[in-house]
Design an enzyme around this catalytic site. Sequence first.
Site, short mmCIF file in Angstrom:
data_model
loop_
_atom_site.label_atom_id
_atom_site.label_comp_id
_atom_site.label_asym_id
_atom_site.label_seq_id
_atom_site.Cartn_x
_atom_site.Cartn_y
_atom_site.Cartn_z
N SER A 139 1.29 -7.29 -0.88
CA SER A 139 1.90 -8.23 0.07
C SER A 139 1.28 -9.63 0.07
O SER A 139 1.98 -10.60 0.37
CB SER A 139 1.90 -7.65 1.49
OG SER A 139 0.60 -7.34 1.93
N THR A 149 1.54 -4.47 4.32
CA THR A 149 1.34 -4.82 5.73
C THR A 149 0.73 -6.21 5.97
O THR A 149 0.87 -6.75 7.06
CB THR A 149 0.44 -3.77 6.42
OG1 THR A 149 -0.82 -3.70 5.72
CG2 THR A 149 1.11 -2.41 6.41
N ASP A 150 0.06 -6.79 4.97
CA ASP A 150 -0.61 -8.08 5.21
C ASP A 150 0.36 -9.19 5.60
O ASP A 150 0.04 -10.03 6.43
CB ASP A 150 -1.41 -8.50 3.97
CG ASP A 150 -2.71 -7.73 3.82
OD1 ASP A 150 -3.07 -6.99 4.75
OD2 ASP A 150 -3.37 -7.88 2.77
N THR A 199 0.81 -1.22 0.00
CA THR A 199 0.00 0.00 0.00
C THR A 199 0.84 1.26 0.00
O THR A 199 0.44 2.29 -0.55
CB THR A 199 -0.94 0.00 1.23
OG1 THR A 199 -1.79 -1.14 1.15
CG2 THR A 199 -1.80 1.25 1.26
#
Length: 322
Positions: free
Chosen positions: A55, A88-89, A13
């Site tokens: 991610s 971030t995932d 992101t």
Amino acid sequence: MVKNILLLHTGGTISMKMNEKGAVLPNEKNPLLGVSEQLSKYANIREMEVFNYPSPHITPKEMLYLRDTIVQYTQEHEVDGIVITHGTDTLEETAYFLDLTTQFEFPIVLTGAMRSSNELGADGVYNLVEAIQVACSDDARNKGVLVVMNDEIHQAFNITKTSTSSVNTFQSPQYGPIGLVTKKMVHIHQAPIKRRYVEVNSFEKRVALLKVYAGMERDLIEAILDLNYDGVVLEGLGQGNVPPDVAVGIQKLLKANIPVILVSRCFNGIAEGVYGYEGGGKSLENLGVIFATGINGQKARLKLLIGLNQQNKPIDLKEFFN
């Protein structure tokens, strides 16, 4: 003394934009590329785009490639710290992978964003600046791989994503952050007791992860055997318990020499063998199930995968997870 920082971009992101329909999508060109000129007051920064993936597209193979990129660069250049931008995932998994497969004294810091570059309150550049500040800090040396988000510094071992959308999503539920980034300084108040390095150069074996639930049946466990997986991690109930029928399936796996690692599906606490009834943690421990100390399911899966694929010599899994 001005520090030499390697800035590696992997996507996520932090490098995406929201379109007119409200969908956040990757850009053809990462908008962060070239940001090093704007951040030159903090360090001498060398940028590289390793890949530009959301991610969820990152697998252990990409993590290994990222590790190899770091190793190769440090053999040819002087480095005081490394910063990695990441979606971030799966950020916590990449961070933990690097923590287990690198052994540098200088800081390796991962960061990301919860809001894309053209959203109101975008947090990507802010987090990146703080990550660079941490990578430049002498106090961050020998602390293992770190994650810097939202003014906080976390260890890869503890960090996990706790909210789907909050900018404060990354937390260390068991122990809290090891430091803070303020307007004036990088303040680190904790250090890891021990680190473990594992040499791994490829992935030939596979590991599954299953969450245990009330009434779970053994066929899902036995499918691990039928599908030729080499190991499994179970997120057990409470302190590490499973329904009786699942315990029967676990016995079959163990008899086939397939390691079974148990963690708790609870947000806090440590899984350990306590209850002696059928399916209880103590009875499972007696069968040969290994309890992972203080890590969540996704990290335990990654750790088992790394352990099973260690180069040169077999690893003692019970000692490895202690």
